[in-house]
Design an enzyme around this catalytic site. Structure first.
Site, PDB file in Angstrom:
ATOM      1  N   PRO A  20      36.753  32.648  47.953  1.00  0.00           N
ATOM      2  CA  PRO A  20      37.829  32.068  48.759  1.00  0.00           C
ATOM      3  C   PRO A  20      39.142  32.795  48.491  1.00  0.00           C
ATOM      4  O   PRO A  20      39.376  33.301  47.391  1.00  0.00           O
ATOM      5  CB  PRO A  20      37.909  30.607  48.263  1.00  0.00           C
ATOM      6  CG  PRO A  20      36.628  30.379  47.516  1.00  0.00           C
ATOM      7  CD  PRO A  20      36.208  31.699  46.963  1.00  0.00           C
ATOM      8  N   LYS A  21      39.988  32.864  49.495  1.00  0.00           N
ATOM      9  CA  LYS A  21      41.350  33.369  49.304  1.00  0.00           C
ATOM     10  C   LYS A  21      42.231  32.141  49.045  1.00  0.00           C
ATOM     11  O   LYS A  21      42.536  31.382  49.956  1.00  0.00           O
ATOM     12  CB  LYS A  21      41.838  34.133  50.535  1.00  0.00           C
ATOM     13  CG  LYS A  21      43.236  34.709  50.355  1.00  0.00           C
ATOM     14  CD  LYS A  21      43.726  35.370  51.629  1.00  0.00           C
ATOM     15  CE  LYS A  21      45.139  35.920  51.433  1.00  0.00           C
ATOM     16  NZ  LYS A  21      46.116  34.852  51.121  1.00  0.00           N
ATOM     17  N   TRP A  22      42.623  31.957  47.800  1.00  0.00           N
ATOM     18  CA  TRP A  22      43.342  30.763  47.396  1.00  0.00           C
ATOM     19  C   TRP A  22      44.798  30.819  47.850  1.00  0.00           C
ATOM     20  O   TRP A  22      45.406  31.893  47.886  1.00  0.00           O
ATOM     21  CB  TRP A  22      43.265  30.596  45.877  1.00  0.00           C
ATOM     22  CG  TRP A  22      41.863  30.470  45.390  1.00  0.00           C
ATOM     23  CD1 TRP A  22      41.116  31.445  44.797  1.00  0.00           C
ATOM     24  CD2 TRP A  22      41.018  29.332  45.506  1.00  0.00           C
ATOM     25  NE1 TRP A  22      39.855  30.979  44.529  1.00  0.00           N
ATOM     26  CE2 TRP A  22      39.767  29.685  44.948  1.00  0.00           C
ATOM     27  CE3 TRP A  22      41.194  28.037  46.017  1.00  0.00           C
ATOM     28  CZ2 TRP A  22      38.697  28.789  44.897  1.00  0.00           C
ATOM     29  CZ3 TRP A  22      40.135  27.156  45.966  1.00  0.00           C
ATOM     30  CH2 TRP A  22      38.910  27.532  45.408  1.00  0.00           C
ATOM     31  N   ASP A 169      42.908  30.153  52.304  1.00  0.00           N
ATOM     32  CA  ASP A 169      43.543  30.826  53.436  1.00  0.00           C
ATOM     33  C   ASP A 169      42.680  31.967  53.948  1.00  0.00           C
ATOM     34  O   ASP A 169      43.189  32.941  54.480  1.00  0.00           O
ATOM     35  CB  ASP A 169      44.921  31.338  52.995  1.00  0.00           C
ATOM     36  CG  ASP A 169      45.738  31.876  54.153  1.00  0.00           C
ATOM     37  OD1 ASP A 169      45.577  31.366  55.270  1.00  0.00           O
ATOM     38  OD2 ASP A 169      46.538  32.806  53.935  1.00  0.00           O
ATOM     39  N   GLY A 170      41.367  31.864  53.757  1.00  0.00           N
ATOM     40  CA  GLY A 170      40.473  32.907  54.216  1.00  0.00           C
ATOM     41  C   GLY A 170      39.448  33.276  53.172  1.00  0.00           C
ATOM     42  O   GLY A 170      39.149  32.493  52.259  1.00  0.00           O
TER      43      GLY A 170
END
Length: 249
Positions: A20-22, A169-170
Site C-alpha cells: 500500500p502507498k500509505w 493513497d494507491g
C-alpha cells in the site's frame, strides 16, 4: 529511492512486490548509538516535529541502523494527513503537546543498514524485506509497524480499488531482485483514478499574464446549483492562445 507514476499495476512475470502507498510523511531514520536522525524525502530534518518517534528509536537496544518508512498518525482508525501537517509548527511546546495527544507511528517497508551497521542497499529487495521484518519483530514496539505486502497482482488490484478514501493513497510496486537505488525513481506508484463529467464555470489567468492558466470546474448539486469542485492542471503552452481567445470571446 523514489517512485515514478504509472497508470496500471505492473504484472510482467513474478518479479514484483506490491505494498500500500500509505498517506503519511516518507522518512529515513538513522541511528548511531544514542543519536537518532529522521529525514524527509527532501533531506530536511523531521526529528523536531516527531519527538516520540525519535524517543522510540533511541530506546531500542540495537545501536546502528538505517530504515525506510512512513510516519503516520492514526485517529479513530484512519490515518490523518492533516494531523501530520499540524506538526510542522514553529513552537516546540505545541509540537510536544500534539505528540502526546496524537502520537505518531512509523510504518516500515525497507532497511538500508542492519542493526550493527552492515549496509545492505546492494542486496535484493527480498533480502532487505526479511531484514526489516526481523527488525520490527525484534523491536517489540507497537509504534513500529511493518507495511503489509503481497506478490499477487490481483490482491494489489483490490488494495488499489479500496485506496484513496482514508489511510492509503494507491499501490507501490517494487522489483524483487533489485537493489536499493538511492535517488532514482526505481519504484512504481499507481494511484486510484476517478472520473467525473464537470462543467467549466470559469477560468484563471496565469500569474502576470493575460493567457488562461487553468479552468474552474463545477458539478450541479441536488438543488440544481453549480458547486465549485476544483481546477484543471495548467493548460499546455501550445493551447493557451487559442483557448484564451475562445473563452474571452
Amino acid at each position: 529511492m523514489e517512485a515514478k507514476l504509472a497508470d496500471e499495476i505492473p504484472r510482467d512475470g513474478n518479479r514484483w512486490q506490491y505494498e500500500p502507498k500509505w498517506d503519511g510523511f516518507r522518512c529515513l531514520a538513522f541511528k548511531s548509538d544514542d543519536t537518532v536522525d529522521l529525514r524527509a524525502k527532501s533531506g530536511k530534518p523531521l526529528g523536531r516535529y516527531f519527538p516520540e518517534i525519535t524517543d522510540i528509536l533511541r530506546d531500542l537496544k540495537c545501536g546502528h541502523f538505517v530504515i525506510d518508512g512512513e510516519i503516520v498518525i492514526d485517529i479513530d482508525g484512519e490515518l490523518s494527513f492533516e494531523a501530520l501537517q499540524m506538526r510542522l509548527h514553529p513552537a516546540q511546546s505545541r509540537i510536544r503537546k500534539l505528540s502526546s495527544q496524537t502520537p505518531a507511528s512509523l510504518i516500515l517497508f525497507d532497511m538500508l543498514a542492519r542493526p550493527g551497521g552492515e549496509v545492505i542497499t546492494g542486496k535484493p529487495l527480498v533480502e532487505r524485506r526479511r531484514a526489516i521484518e526481523d527488525f520490527v519483530t525484534s523491536s517489540n514496539s507497537p509504534d513500529l509497524r511493518l507495511s503489509k505486502c503481497t506478490y499477487d497482482a490481483a490482491t494489489a488490484a483490490r488494495w488499489l480499488h479500496g485506496s484513496g478514501h482514508a489511510s492509503t493513497d494507491g499501490i507501490m510496486a517494487k522489483v524483487l531482485d533489485e537493489h536499493y537505488l538511492c535517488g532514482e525513481r526505481a519504484m512504481v506508484k499507481v494511484k486510484p483514478r476517478r472520473t467525473a463529467d464537470c462543467v467549466v464555470g470559469g477560468f484563471r489567468y496565469l500569474a502576470d499574464s493575460r493567457e488562461v492558466g487553468s479552468l474552474l470546474l463545477g458539478l450541479y448539486n441536488d438543488d440544481g446549483k453549480l458547486d465549485h469542485v476544483g481546477f484543471t492542471s495548467t493548460i499546455a503552452r501550445t493551447d493557451r492562445g487559442a483557448l484564451t481567445r475562445r473563452l474571452e470571446g
